[in-house]
Motif scaffolding. Structure first.
Motif, PDB file in Angstrom:
ATOM      1  N   ASP A  55      18.311 -33.313   6.621  1.00  0.00           N
ATOM      2  CA  ASP A  55      18.440 -32.137   5.749  1.00  0.00           C
ATOM      3  C   ASP A  55      17.120 -31.848   5.030  1.00  0.00           C
ATOM      4  OD1 ASP A  55      21.048 -31.821   6.519  1.00  0.00           O
ATOM      5  OD2 ASP A  55      21.908 -32.759   4.717  1.00  0.00           O
ATOM      6  N   GLN A  56      16.458 -32.902   4.575  1.00  0.00           N
ATOM      7  CA  GLN A  56      15.183 -32.701   3.877  1.00  0.00           C
ATOM      8  C   GLN A  56      14.105 -32.199   4.833  1.00  0.00           C
ATOM      9  OE1 GLN A  56      14.086 -36.173   1.499  1.00  0.00           O
ATOM     10  NE2 GLN A  56      16.252 -36.561   1.113  1.00  0.00           N
ATOM     11  N   LEU A  57      14.094 -32.702   6.057  1.00  0.00           N
ATOM     12  CA  LEU A  57      13.114 -32.248   7.041  1.00  0.00           C
ATOM     13  C   LEU A  57      13.358 -30.795   7.446  1.00  0.00           C
ATOM     14  CD1 LEU A  57      12.928 -35.499   9.189  1.00  0.00           C
ATOM     15  CD2 LEU A  57      11.023 -34.482   7.920  1.00  0.00           C
ATOM     16  N   VAL A  58      14.615 -30.408   7.544  1.00  0.00           N
ATOM     17  CA  VAL A  58      14.940 -29.010   7.854  1.00  0.00           C
ATOM     18  C   VAL A  58      14.500 -28.102   6.707  1.00  0.00           C
ATOM     19  CG1 VAL A  58      16.842 -27.374   8.193  1.00  0.00           C
ATOM     20  CG2 VAL A  58      16.835 -29.562   9.426  1.00  0.00           C
ATOM     21  N   GLU A  59      14.789 -28.544   5.489  1.00  0.00           N
ATOM     22  CA  GLU A  59      14.426 -27.743   4.322  1.00  0.00           C
ATOM     23  C   GLU A  59      12.916 -27.598   4.201  1.00  0.00           C
ATOM     24  OE1 GLU A  59      15.799 -27.350  -0.350  1.00  0.00           O
ATOM     25  OE2 GLU A  59      15.972 -29.282   0.682  1.00  0.00           O
ATOM     26  N   SER A  60      12.173 -28.629   4.603  1.00  0.00           N
ATOM     27  CA  SER A  60      10.714 -28.576   4.530  1.00  0.00           C
ATOM     28  C   SER A  60      10.097 -27.984   5.795  1.00  0.00           C
ATOM     29  CB  SER A  60      10.147 -29.972   4.284  1.00  0.00           C
ATOM     30  OG  SER A  60      10.506 -30.847   5.347  1.00  0.00           O
ATOM     31  N   ARG A  61      10.938 -27.438   6.681  1.00  0.00           N
ATOM     32  CA  ARG A  61      10.510 -26.727   7.885  1.00  0.00           C
ATOM     33  C   ARG A  61       9.924 -27.640   8.957  1.00  0.00           C
ATOM     34  NH1 ARG A  61      12.231 -23.652   4.347  1.00  0.00           N
ATOM     35  NH2 ARG A  61      11.660 -21.458   4.088  1.00  0.00           N
ATOM     36  N   LEU A  62      10.080 -28.968   8.831  1.00  0.00           N
ATOM     37  CA  LEU A  62       9.524 -29.904   9.799  1.00  0.00           C
ATOM     38  C   LEU A  62      10.488 -30.178  10.958  1.00  0.00           C
ATOM     39  CD1 LEU A  62       7.787 -32.373   7.338  1.00  0.00           C
ATOM     40  CD2 LEU A  62       6.648 -31.054   9.132  1.00  0.00           C
ATOM     41  N   LEU A  63      11.758 -29.843  10.779  1.00  0.00           N
ATOM     42  CA  LEU A  63      12.746 -29.875  11.860  1.00  0.00           C
ATOM     43  C   LEU A  63      13.423 -28.505  11.929  1.00  0.00           C
ATOM     44  CD1 LEU A  63      14.678 -33.300  11.614  1.00  0.00           C
ATOM     45  CD2 LEU A  63      12.887 -32.651  13.256  1.00  0.00           C
ATOM     46  N   ARG A  64      13.768 -28.105  13.154  1.00  0.00           N
ATOM     47  CA  ARG A  64      14.460 -26.827  13.321  1.00  0.00           C
ATOM     48  C   ARG A  64      15.724 -27.061  14.142  1.00  0.00           C
ATOM     49  NH1 ARG A  64      13.712 -22.945  17.323  1.00  0.00           N
ATOM     50  NH2 ARG A  64      11.761 -23.965  17.971  1.00  0.00           N
ATOM     51  N   ALA A  65      16.864 -26.601  13.612  1.00  0.00           N
ATOM     52  CA  ALA A  65      18.140 -26.756  14.317  1.00  0.00           C
ATOM     53  C   ALA A  65      18.220 -25.733  15.442  1.00  0.00           C
ATOM     54  CB  ALA A  65      19.302 -26.571  13.354  1.00  0.00           C
ATOM     55  N   VAL A  66      18.483 -26.198  16.652  1.00  0.00           N
ATOM     56  CA  VAL A  66      18.568 -25.278  17.794  1.00  0.00           C
ATOM     57  C   VAL A  66      19.994 -25.155  18.320  1.00  0.00           C
ATOM     58  CG1 VAL A  66      16.191 -25.629  18.501  1.00  0.00           C
ATOM     59  CG2 VAL A  66      17.946 -27.167  19.378  1.00  0.00           C
ATOM     60  N   ASP A  67      20.855 -26.038  17.896  1.00  0.00           N
ATOM     61  CA  ASP A  67      22.254 -25.973  18.318  1.00  0.00           C
ATOM     62  C   ASP A  67      23.098 -26.481  17.167  1.00  0.00           C
ATOM     63  OD1 ASP A  67      24.740 -26.089  19.428  1.00  0.00           O
ATOM     64  OD2 ASP A  67      24.086 -26.940  21.338  1.00  0.00           O
ATOM     65  N   GLY A  68      23.618 -25.530  16.381  1.00  0.00           N
ATOM     66  CA  GLY A  68      24.343 -25.904  15.177  1.00  0.00           C
ATOM     67  C   GLY A  68      25.556 -26.766  15.454  1.00  0.00           C
ATOM     68  N   ALA A  69      26.257 -26.471  16.536  1.00  0.00           N
ATOM     69  CA  ALA A  69      27.492 -27.202  16.825  1.00  0.00           C
ATOM     70  C   ALA A  69      27.195 -28.652  17.216  1.00  0.00           C
ATOM     71  CB  ALA A  69      28.258 -26.504  17.942  1.00  0.00           C
ATOM     72  N   ALA A  70      26.182 -28.825  18.058  1.00  0.00           N
ATOM     73  CA  ALA A  70      25.867 -30.170  18.531  1.00  0.00           C
ATOM     74  C   ALA A  70      24.927 -30.904  17.591  1.00  0.00           C
ATOM     75  CB  ALA A  70      25.251 -30.096  19.931  1.00  0.00           C
TER      76      ALA A  70
END
Length: 333
Positions: A55-70
């Motif tokens: 969650d912290q990496l997503v918020e800091s833009r370092l990870l990007r979710a490409v498949d919300g369900a999986a």
């Protein structure tokens, strides 16, 4: 307004924060995080810690979710992430600057009324409250170009003196300060004043200063006081009052004892101090009143009085005061 950078930095010190770097490295090494449960096992951490780190990496833009369900995540180039975060911060700064401009524009509508013909007769204005006073003094100091003259009645303000006038000295503004002899008694106070003398300020001491005041560029007088426990100042634009304060400062400056270095204790001003004590004793003031007027402790005051009475062989305080006052007057002190 809370941006992603500050959120991430704050969150990184919590339980999941210790695993943020490891999770990001895992994602870059594998090209993605395809299954959170598998990643948790391979990293040797619990699902809660993994989810917090993700969650912290997503918020800091370092990870990007490409498949919300999986719940699949791919790593993002740190430079790209930084640019995204900076853009949001810059946008916030721009919005705040715009808000500042709007506030100033709305307040400036009233400037003409405040400084117009109706306000002209008011040559003495009062400011109450430490924030308002500090804001005004900062503005007056920034506008000062040539000289500041200071009458300082309280030793407790030595630190504020240094903070207020060191920047002016660095700009080449002349600073002259008159404070009380009691400032010589405390080593820490003398060291703070030494900062000012080392920077080019001229400082002298006298027995008593009833009230603090500052004159900026020989045109603006600021008188300090207290109202219901709150700091207040009166800023004076009246030419006659300004001239009076300048004359008073020059008179006190001529009689002041220069403060030279941190070693300048009471010894250099003993005669002047005892003369002031004698004058107050001759008027019948109690030890407590004498001490308060001269800004010293009652104990120190009584020590000086005892020395006076012993030197003059006086049998009473009043007698010692009268004899000492006559002695100093006769000697031209």
């Amino acid at each position: 307004m809370k941006n992603s950078t500050t959120t991430w930095l704050a969150d990184s010190v919590r339980a999941g924060g210790a695993h943020v770097t490891g999770v990001y490295r895992y994602a870059t090494r594998n090209g993605a995080i395809d299954a959170l449960d598998v990643a948790a096992v391979e990293l040797g951490i619990g699902m809660r810690e993994l989810n917090e780190a993700v969650d912290q990496l997503v918020e800091s833009r370092l990870l990007r979710a490409v498949d919300g369900a999986a719940r699949r995540f791919i790593p993002v180039d740190p430079q790209v992430a930084a640019n995204a975060l900076v853009s949001s911060v810059e946008r916030e700064i721009y919005q705040r600057r715009e808000l500042i401009d709007q506030i100033r524009e709305r307040i400036d509508v009233f400037r003409e009324d405040y400084g117009g013909p109706a306000a002209a007769p008011s040559q003495i204005e009062y400011l109450v409250g430490s924030l308002e006073v500090r804001g005004f003094l900062k503005m007056a100091g920034d506008a000062c170009r040539t000289e500041v003259l200071v009458l300082q009645s309280s030793e407790d303000d030595a630190e504020e003196l240094a903070q207020a006038y060191l920047p002016l000295l660095s700009r080449g503004v002349t600073v002259r300060i008159i404070c009380q002899h009691r400032n010589r008694a405390d080593l820490s106070t003398r060291m703070k004043l030494k900062q000012l003398t080392d920077a080019g300020a001229a400082i002298g001491t006298v027995s008593h200063i009833p009230r603090s005041a500052v004159v900026f560029d020989r045109s603006l007088v600021v008188l300090f006081g207290l109202a219901d426990g709150e700091t207040n100042v009166a800023r004076v634009h009246h030419d006659g009052i300004v001239r009076f304060l300048l004359d008073l400062f020059d008179h006190l400056w001529d009689t002041a004892m220069p403060l030279e270095g941190a070693e300048s204790g009471y010894a250099n001003v003993a005669d002047d101090l005892r003369q002031a004590i004698a004058g107050l004793m001759a008027k019948g003031y109690t030890d407590e009143v004498v001490a308060r007027k001269l800004g010293m402790s009652v104990r120190s005051c009584r020590r000086h009085i005892a020395t006076l009475m012993r030197d003059l062989d006086a049998t009473s305080r009043f007698q010692a005061g009268v004899q000492a006052a006559r002695k100093f007057l006769a000697s031209g002190a």
